[in-house]
Design a protein around this motif. Structure first.
Motif, PDB file in Angstrom:
ATOM      1  N   ILE A  58       1.006  -1.211   0.097  1.00 20.03           N
ATOM      2  CA  ILE A  58       0.097   0.013  -0.015  1.00 20.03           C
ATOM      3  C   ILE A  58       0.866   1.236  -0.107  1.00 20.03           C
ATOM      4  O   ILE A  58       0.714   2.162  -0.708  1.00 20.03           O
ATOM      5  N   GLU A  59       1.969   1.306   0.727  1.00 20.40           N
ATOM      6  CA  GLU A  59       2.940   2.495   1.122  1.00 20.40           C
ATOM      7  C   GLU A  59       3.598   2.501  -0.368  1.00 20.40           C
ATOM      8  O   GLU A  59       3.806   3.817  -0.902  1.00 20.40           O
ATOM      9  N   GLN A  60       3.915   1.687  -1.035  1.00 23.89           N
ATOM     10  CA  GLN A  60       4.570   1.708  -2.238  1.00 23.89           C
ATOM     11  C   GLN A  60       3.555   1.862  -3.466  1.00 23.89           C
ATOM     12  O   GLN A  60       4.050   1.744  -4.497  1.00 23.89           O
ATOM     13  N   LYS A  61       2.352   1.732  -3.223  1.00 25.88           N
ATOM     14  CA  LYS A  61       1.387   1.738  -4.268  1.00 25.88           C
ATOM     15  C   LYS A  61       1.794   0.550  -5.358  1.00 25.88           C
ATOM     16  O   LYS A  61       1.514   0.750  -6.661  1.00 25.88           O
ATOM     17  N   LYS A  62       1.798  -0.374  -4.607  1.00 20.41           N
ATOM     18  CA  LYS A  62       2.035  -1.528  -5.439  1.00 20.41           C
ATOM     19  C   LYS A  62       0.801  -2.520  -5.698  1.00 20.41           C
ATOM     20  O   LYS A  62       0.426  -2.646  -4.388  1.00 20.41           O
ATOM     21  N   ARG A  63       0.496  -2.986  -6.354  1.00 23.53           N
ATOM     22  CA  ARG A  63      -0.476  -4.175  -6.538  1.00 23.53           C
ATOM     23  C   ARG A  63       0.139  -5.509  -6.921  1.00 23.53           C
ATOM     24  O   ARG A  63       1.069  -5.376  -7.395  1.00 23.53           O
ATOM     25  N   GLY A  64      -0.555  -6.611  -6.742  1.00 18.09           N
ATOM     26  CA  GLY A  64       0.021  -7.796  -7.397  1.00 18.09           C
ATOM     27  C   GLY A  64       0.880  -8.690  -6.417  1.00 18.09           C
ATOM     28  O   GLY A  64       1.023  -8.237  -5.369  1.00 18.09           O
ATOM     29  N   GLY A  65       1.258  -9.988  -6.725  1.00 11.87           N
ATOM     30  CA  GLY A  65       2.061 -10.792  -6.044  1.00 11.87           C
ATOM     31  C   GLY A  65       0.686 -11.461  -4.999  1.00 11.87           C
ATOM     32  O   GLY A  65       1.226 -12.467  -4.378  1.00 11.87           O
ATOM     33  N   MET A  66      -0.474 -11.148  -4.960  1.00 10.87           N
ATOM     34  CA  MET A  66      -1.383 -11.835  -4.073  1.00 10.87           C
ATOM     35  C   MET A  66      -1.848 -12.989  -4.680  1.00 10.87           C
ATOM     36  O   MET A  66      -2.306 -13.997  -3.921  1.00 10.87           O
ATOM     37  N   GLY A  67      -1.940 -13.004  -6.140  1.00  9.18           N
ATOM     38  CA  GLY A  67      -2.617 -14.380  -6.756  1.00  9.18           C
ATOM     39  C   GLY A  67      -1.729 -15.437  -6.563  1.00  9.18           C
ATOM     40  O   GLY A  67      -2.387 -16.551  -6.037  1.00  9.18           O
ATOM     41  N   VAL A  68      -0.377 -15.348  -6.583  1.00  6.55           N
ATOM     42  CA  VAL A  68       0.469 -16.482  -6.385  1.00  6.55           C
ATOM     43  C   VAL A  68       0.243 -17.009  -5.178  1.00  6.55           C
ATOM     44  O   VAL A  68       0.239 -18.234  -4.772  1.00  6.55           O
ATOM     45  N   TYR A  69       0.151 -16.255  -4.132  1.00 13.26           N
ATOM     46  CA  TYR A  69       0.200 -16.505  -2.584  1.00 13.26           C
ATOM     47  C   TYR A  69      -1.307 -17.303  -2.421  1.00 13.26           C
ATOM     48  O   TYR A  69      -1.135 -18.390  -1.771  1.00 13.26           O
ATOM     49  N   LEU A  70      -2.106 -16.629  -3.035  1.00 13.52           N
ATOM     50  CA  LEU A  70      -3.451 -17.566  -3.017  1.00 13.52           C
ATOM     51  C   LEU A  70      -3.664 -18.765  -3.546  1.00 13.52           C
ATOM     52  O   LEU A  70      -4.148 -19.841  -2.753  1.00 13.52           O
ATOM     53  N   ILE A  71      -2.991 -18.885  -4.624  1.00  7.97           N
ATOM     54  CA  ILE A  71      -3.113 -20.249  -5.142  1.00  7.97           C
ATOM     55  C   ILE A  71      -2.357 -21.197  -4.441  1.00  7.97           C
ATOM     56  O   ILE A  71      -2.736 -22.357  -4.183  1.00  7.97           O
ATOM     57  N   GLN A  72      -1.103 -20.907  -3.801  1.00  7.50           N
ATOM     58  CA  GLN A  72      -0.560 -21.662  -3.179  1.00  7.50           C
ATOM     59  C   GLN A  72      -1.233 -22.002  -1.594  1.00  7.50           C
ATOM     60  O   GLN A  72      -0.816 -23.093  -1.270  1.00  7.50           O
ATOM     61  N   SER A  73      -1.733 -21.030  -1.153  1.00  8.36           N
ATOM     62  CA  SER A  73      -2.430 -21.321   0.077  1.00  8.36           C
ATOM     63  C   SER A  73      -3.910 -22.144  -0.089  1.00  8.36           C
ATOM     64  O   SER A  73      -3.949 -22.868   0.778  1.00  8.36           O
ATOM     65  N   LEU A  74      -4.408 -22.268  -1.311  1.00 13.25           N
ATOM     66  CA  LEU A  74      -5.759 -22.639  -1.518  1.00 13.25           C
ATOM     67  C   LEU A  74      -5.674 -24.182  -1.837  1.00 13.25           C
ATOM     68  O   LEU A  74      -6.588 -24.843  -1.705  1.00 13.25           O
ATOM     69  N   MET A  75      -4.650 -24.382  -2.660  1.00 13.04           N
ATOM     70  CA  MET A  75      -4.519 -25.863  -3.442  1.00 13.04           C
ATOM     71  C   MET A  75      -3.453 -26.627  -2.547  1.00 13.04           C
ATOM     72  O   MET A  75      -2.581 -26.080  -1.863  1.00 13.04           O
ATOM     73  N   ASP A  76      -3.889 -27.886  -2.702  1.00 17.98           N
ATOM     74  CA  ASP A  76      -2.824 -29.056  -1.971  1.00 17.98           C
ATOM     75  C   ASP A  76      -1.478 -28.951  -2.703  1.00 17.98           C
ATOM     76  O   ASP A  76      -0.499 -29.403  -2.214  1.00 17.98           O
ATOM     77  N   SER A  77      -1.269 -28.823  -4.104  1.00 16.25           N
ATOM     78  CA  SER A  77      -0.070 -28.984  -4.641  1.00 16.25           C
ATOM     79  C   SER A  77      -0.102 -28.073  -6.059  1.00 16.25           C
ATOM     80  O   SER A  77      -1.343 -28.131  -6.602  1.00 16.25           O
ATOM     81  N   VAL A  78       0.910 -27.392  -6.249  1.00 21.14           N
ATOM     82  CA  VAL A  78       1.076 -26.729  -7.477  1.00 21.14           C
ATOM     83  C   VAL A  78       2.290 -26.618  -8.238  1.00 21.14           C
ATOM     84  O   VAL A  78       3.345 -26.682  -7.516  1.00 21.14           O
ATOM     85  N   SER A  79       2.527 -26.873  -9.432  1.00 23.01           N
ATOM     86  CA  SER A  79       3.600 -26.698 -10.278  1.00 23.01           C
ATOM     87  C   SER A  79       3.583 -25.754 -11.328  1.00 23.01           C
ATOM     88  O   SER A  79       2.446 -25.694 -11.803  1.00 23.01           O
ATOM     89  N   TYR A  80       4.638 -25.347 -11.699  1.00 22.08           N
ATOM     90  CA  TYR A  80       4.599 -24.225 -12.940  1.00 22.08           C
ATOM     91  C   TYR A  80       6.093 -24.502 -13.676  1.00 22.08           C
ATOM     92  O   TYR A  80       7.177 -24.492 -12.881  1.00 22.08           O
ATOM     93  N   THR A  81       6.024 -25.090 -14.812  1.00 22.65           N
ATOM     94  CA  THR A  81       6.973 -25.540 -15.642  1.00 22.65           C
ATOM     95  C   THR A  81       7.039 -25.028 -17.111  1.00 22.65           C
ATOM     96  O   THR A  81       5.588 -24.703 -17.533  1.00 22.65           O
ATOM     97  N   ARG A  82       8.191 -24.917 -17.627  1.00 25.61           N
ATOM     98  CA  ARG A  82       7.913 -24.783 -19.172  1.00 25.61           C
ATOM     99  C   ARG A  82       8.502 -25.652 -19.952  1.00 25.61           C
ATOM    100  O   ARG A  82       9.676 -26.354 -19.676  1.00 25.61           O
ATOM    101  N   LYS A  83       7.861 -26.304 -20.726  1.00 23.13           N
ATOM    102  CA  LYS A  83       8.103 -27.385 -21.868  1.00 23.13           C
ATOM    103  C   LYS A  83       8.014 -26.865 -23.274  1.00 23.13           C
ATOM    104  O   LYS A  83       7.375 -26.290 -23.763  1.00 23.13           O
ATOM    105  N   GLY A  84       9.325 -26.512 -23.912  1.00 19.59           N
ATOM    106  CA  GLY A  84       9.140 -26.142 -25.254  1.00 19.59           C
ATOM    107  C   GLY A  84       8.620 -24.490 -25.219  1.00 19.59           C
ATOM    108  O   GLY A  84       9.113 -23.953 -24.392  1.00 19.59           O
TER     109      GLY A  84
END
Lengths: 115, 140
Positions: B102-128
């Protein structure tokens, strides 16, 4: 697409925004516009009634984050009321209750403004 | 025997389609016996993930597409999201510091935290040329 709408009214001299429907990254701009309008009019004592808010994603919370400092700098506040447990859980997961007044209803918000 | 039911949709990368994605997830999760709070968690996590892809991987280019596959078994529900956009940072395990943002007037970063908090497992990979985000929720 599910509807999202905002109603604006005044109660006891305070600006009240009623949120209806689903607040996500698509509909957040409507809330942003509504808050900007009020701030531009120097109406900085704002109550956001969430009774009809069915869903909120982080983009919605981001709007409250973006404007709270401006509102408080002008001596006002944004107070949130009437949240369902489901909506409150999202605010709670991200630690908002420590930074925002989240109250049972509009009367509590008005008392809180007056105190 | 453990049966797996698979559902798929493909959407263009517009936030306009987020409610369609939520309805897709909610409808199938309900019909496969998931309930209240679990569905709310899955719905929010998928919304946040798709929003991140639209905004960060595709930078709001609505000509791009996202493939969404839902697999529901006796033990869990998994969602696979595939995009061909930029890879974005996906490693925030700490809750975001909302006060600082709020102080730095930044938004974001919340989505990834929510995903990891709400789901039992999460993976993110790049293939090709493809990013693959897989997230699963175990049955209660």
């Amino acid at each position: 697409m599910k509807n999202f709408s905002i109603n604006h009214r005044t109660r006891s001299g305070y600006s009240v925004i009623d949120l209806h429907g689903e607040l996500d990254a698509h509909t957040a701009s409507q809330l942003e516009d509504a808050l900007k309008d009020l701030i531009n009019q120097k109406k900085c004592n704002i109550i956001v009634n969430c009774a009809e808010l069915e869903y909120i994603a982080s983009a919605g919370l981001g709007v409250f984050m973006a404007y709270i400092e401006d509102v408080r700098a002008d001596g006002g506040d944004i107070k949130l009321t009437n949240m369902s447990d489901k909506v409150y859980n999202v605010f709670d997961l991200l630690g908002f209750p420590a930074l925002y007044d989240i109250l049972k209803d509009e009367s509590d918000a008005i008392d809180n403004f007056n105190s | 025997m453990n049966s797996i039911t698979t559902y798929q949709i493909n959407i263009s990368a517009s936030t306009h389609n987020l409610s369609e994605v939520r309805d897709f997830i909610t409808g199938h999760a309900e019909s496969c016996g998931f309930e209240g709070e679990q569905i709310a968690d899955i719905r929010l996590a998928v919304d946040e993930a798709v929003t991140n892809i639209i905004k960060h991987a595709y930078q709001n280019d609505t000509s791009k597409e996202i493939d969404i596959t839902l697999k529901i078994s006796d033990s869990q529900l998994c969602i696979l999201l595939i995009d061909t956009g930029k890879t974005f940072e996906f490693k925030t395990y700490e809750p975001p510091d909302i006060k600082k943002q709020i102080e730095q007037k930044k938004r974001g970063g919340m989505g990834v935290y929510l995903i990891q908090s709400l789901m039992d497992s999460v993976s993110y990979t790049r293939k090709g040329q493809k990013n693959r985000m897989k997230m699963c929720k175990n049955r209660a």
